[in-house]
Design a protein around this motif. Structure first.
Motif, mmCIF file in Angstrom:
data_model
loop_
_atom_site.group_PDB
_atom_site.id
_atom_site.type_symbol
_atom_site.label_atom_id
_atom_site.label_comp_id
_atom_site.label_asym_id
_atom_site.label_seq_id
_atom_site.Cartn_x
_atom_site.Cartn_y
_atom_site.Cartn_z
ATOM 1 N N ASP A 62 0.811 -1.218 0.000
ATOM 2 C CA ASP A 62 0.000 0.000 0.000
ATOM 3 C C ASP A 62 0.844 1.269 0.000
ATOM 4 N N GLY A 63 2.167 1.130 -0.049
ATOM 5 C CA GLY A 63 3.062 2.284 -0.109
ATOM 6 C C GLY A 63 3.566 2.684 1.257
ATOM 7 N N PRO A 64 4.253 3.778 1.352
ATOM 8 C CA PRO A 64 4.546 4.746 0.286
ATOM 9 C C PRO A 64 5.549 4.189 -0.733
ATOM 10 N N TRP A 65 5.425 4.680 -1.965
ATOM 11 C CA TRP A 65 6.246 4.229 -3.074
ATOM 12 C C TRP A 65 7.397 5.199 -3.314
ATOM 13 N N LYS A 66 8.574 4.632 -3.598
ATOM 14 C CA LYS A 66 9.762 5.438 -3.910
ATOM 15 C C LYS A 66 10.119 5.231 -5.379
ATOM 16 N N GLU A 67 10.378 6.355 -6.068
ATOM 17 C CA GLU A 67 10.738 6.298 -7.487
ATOM 18 C C GLU A 67 12.236 6.102 -7.656
ATOM 19 N N TYR A 68 12.589 5.326 -8.681
ATOM 20 C CA TYR A 68 13.986 5.191 -9.081
ATOM 21 C C TYR A 68 14.266 6.274 -10.116
ATOM 22 N N ASN A 69 15.247 7.118 -9.863
ATOM 23 C CA ASN A 69 15.635 8.158 -10.806
ATOM 24 C C ASN A 69 16.846 7.706 -11.609
ATOM 25 N N PHE A 70 16.749 7.880 -12.908
ATOM 26 C CA PHE A 70 17.821 7.495 -13.809
ATOM 27 C C PHE A 70 18.657 8.720 -14.140
ATOM 28 N N ASN A 71 19.798 8.504 -14.749
ATOM 29 C CA ASN A 71 20.751 9.587 -14.972
ATOM 30 C C ASN A 71 20.253 10.702 -15.880
ATOM 31 N N VAL A 72 19.563 10.359 -16.957
ATOM 32 C CA VAL A 72 19.184 11.402 -17.909
ATOM 33 C C VAL A 72 17.705 11.411 -18.274
ATOM 34 N N LYS A 73 16.995 10.327 -18.117
ATOM 35 C CA LYS A 73 15.589 10.322 -18.532
ATOM 36 C C LYS A 73 14.746 11.133 -17.570
ATOM 37 N N PRO A 74 13.662 11.735 -18.047
ATOM 38 C CA PRO A 74 12.791 12.482 -17.147
ATOM 39 C C PRO A 74 12.229 11.574 -16.056
ATOM 40 N N LYS A 116 16.333 -7.342 -10.283
ATOM 41 C CA LYS A 116 17.622 -6.880 -9.740
ATOM 42 C C LYS A 116 17.461 -5.614 -8.894
ATOM 43 N N LEU A 117 16.498 -4.768 -9.242
ATOM 44 C CA LEU A 117 16.233 -3.594 -8.408
ATOM 45 C C LEU A 117 15.664 -4.015 -7.055
ATOM 46 N N LEU A 118 14.750 -4.977 -7.064
ATOM 47 C CA LEU A 118 14.204 -5.472 -5.791
ATOM 48 C C LEU A 118 15.280 -6.136 -4.946
ATOM 49 N N GLN A 119 16.209 -6.812 -5.599
ATOM 50 C CA GLN A 119 17.299 -7.488 -4.881
ATOM 51 C C GLN A 119 18.411 -6.517 -4.491
ATOM 52 N N GLN A 120 18.270 -5.263 -4.882
ATOM 53 C CA GLN A 120 19.257 -4.223 -4.581
ATOM 54 C C GLN A 120 20.647 -4.590 -5.094
ATOM 55 N N GLU A 121 20.700 -5.172 -6.295
ATOM 56 C CA GLU A 121 21.978 -5.578 -6.880
ATOM 57 C C GLU A 121 22.829 -4.341 -7.168
ATOM 58 N N ASP A 137 16.788 1.728 6.436
ATOM 59 C CA ASP A 137 17.168 0.417 6.994
ATOM 60 C C ASP A 137 16.390 -0.703 6.329
ATOM 61 N N ALA A 138 15.282 -0.353 5.673
ATOM 62 C CA ALA A 138 14.419 -1.338 5.019
ATOM 63 C C ALA A 138 14.875 -1.583 3.582
ATOM 64 N N SER A 139 14.411 -2.701 3.034
ATOM 65 C CA SER A 139 14.645 -3.035 1.626
ATOM 66 C C SER A 139 13.294 -3.138 0.938
ATOM 67 N N PRO A 140 13.255 -2.814 -0.343
ATOM 68 C CA PRO A 140 11.970 -2.899 -1.046
ATOM 69 C C PRO A 140 11.486 -4.345 -1.164
ATOM 70 N N LYS A 141 10.191 -4.522 -1.054
ATOM 71 C CA LYS A 141 9.574 -5.850 -1.178
ATOM 72 C C LYS A 141 8.635 -5.931 -2.377
ATOM 73 N N TYR A 142 8.157 -4.759 -2.834
ATOM 74 C CA TYR A 142 7.192 -4.699 -3.928
ATOM 75 C C TYR A 142 7.697 -3.714 -4.977
ATOM 76 N N ILE A 143 7.316 -3.993 -6.232
ATOM 77 C CA ILE A 143 7.756 -3.111 -7.326
ATOM 78 C C ILE A 143 6.654 -3.022 -8.365
ATOM 79 N N ARG A 144 6.602 -1.900 -9.042
ATOM 80 C CA ARG A 144 5.627 -1.685 -10.113
ATOM 81 C C ARG A 144 6.201 -0.664 -11.084
#
Length: 188
Positions: A62-74, A116-121, A137-144
Motif C-alpha cells: 500500500d506504499g509509500p512508493w519510492k521512485e527510481y531516478n535514472f541519470n538522464v531520462k525524465p 535486480k532492483l528489488l534485490q538491490q543488486e 534500513d528497510a529493503s523494497p519488497k514490492y515493485i511496479r
C-alpha cells in the motif's frame, strides 16, 4: 595521404555542418555525389510530449512508493533536464523505447531489471542517479512500473516537466510484484 583525406573530408562536410546549424535540418541526407559525407539521425524531430516509464518500489504493497531516478531520462519534474552528449545512457534510452513499444512482453529484459532492483543488486543500482533506499534500513519488497506523459515546461523554470499519469504499465491492473513473482515470470 592522411592530410589529403582530412582536406577532402573537411571540404565534403561543409554542407553537412551548414545543415546541422540550419533551422530546417535534413536527416539521413547525403550532400555529395559519392555519398562520402552526410547526416544521420535516429529521430529527425524530438516530440514535445513523451511517454516515460517510472519504476517504483515499496516495503508495503500500500506504499509509500519510492521512485527510481535514472541519470538522464525524465523522472523528478523538478530536476533540470540533462545534457548528455556525447555520452549515451543505454538503460535510460531503452526505458524510453520500452514506453514507445507497448507492453512488457516486447521488452522482456525489463523483468530482470525489476528483479535486480528489488534485490538491490549493486551493479544495477550503480546505473541509476541514486538509490532511493540508500538512507533506509528497510529493503523494497514490492515493485511496479507506472506510465506518465511528460511535456517540457516551456518557461524553463522548475518544475521543468509537466507530468500526467497515464496508468499502470506493469503489472497490469492495480497489482504489484514481489521477488518471488518476478522469478516465476522469468522462469516461464
Amino acid at each position: 595521404i592522411s592530410f589529403a583525406f582530412f582536406i577532402l573530408m573537411a571540404k565534403l562536410n561543409i554542407k553537412v555542418v551548414q545543415n546541422l546549424l540550419s533551422r530546417r535540418q535534413l536527416m539521413n541526407a547525403s550532400f555529395d555525389k559519392l555519398r562520402l559525407a552526410g547526416s544521420y539521425g535516429a529521430f529527425g524531430v524530438v516530440a514535445e510530449e513523451r511517454e516515460e516509464l517510472i519504476i517504483e518500489s515499496a516495503v508495503d504493497a500500500d506504499g509509500p512508493w519510492k521512485e527510481y531516478n535514472f541519470n538522464v531520462k525524465p523522472g523528478d519534474v523538478n530536476r533540470t533536464p540533462r545534457w548528455i552528449s556525447p555520452y549515451h545512457h543505454r538503460l535510460d534510452w531503452q526505458l524510453w523505447i520500452a514506453a514507445q513499444t507497448g507492453r512488457i512482453e516486447r521488452n522482456p529484459w525489463m523483468l530482470s531489471l525489476l528483479l535486480k532492483l528489488l534485490q538491490q543488486e549493486k551493479d544495477v543500482i550503480a546505473l541509476l542517479e541514486n538509490d532511493p533506499w540508500a538512507e533506509s534500513d528497510a529493503s523494497p519488497k514490492y515493485i511496479r512500473v507506472e506510465m506518465y506523459k511528460y511535456s517540457y515546461n516551456m518557461e524553463g523554470t522548475s518544475p521543468y516537466w509537466n507530468r500526467e499519469r497515464i496508468g499502470r504499465y506493469f503489472p497490469y491492473g492495480q497489482g504489484v510484484l514481489t521477488e518471488a513473482m518476478l522469478k516465476d515470470i522469468i522462469r516461464g
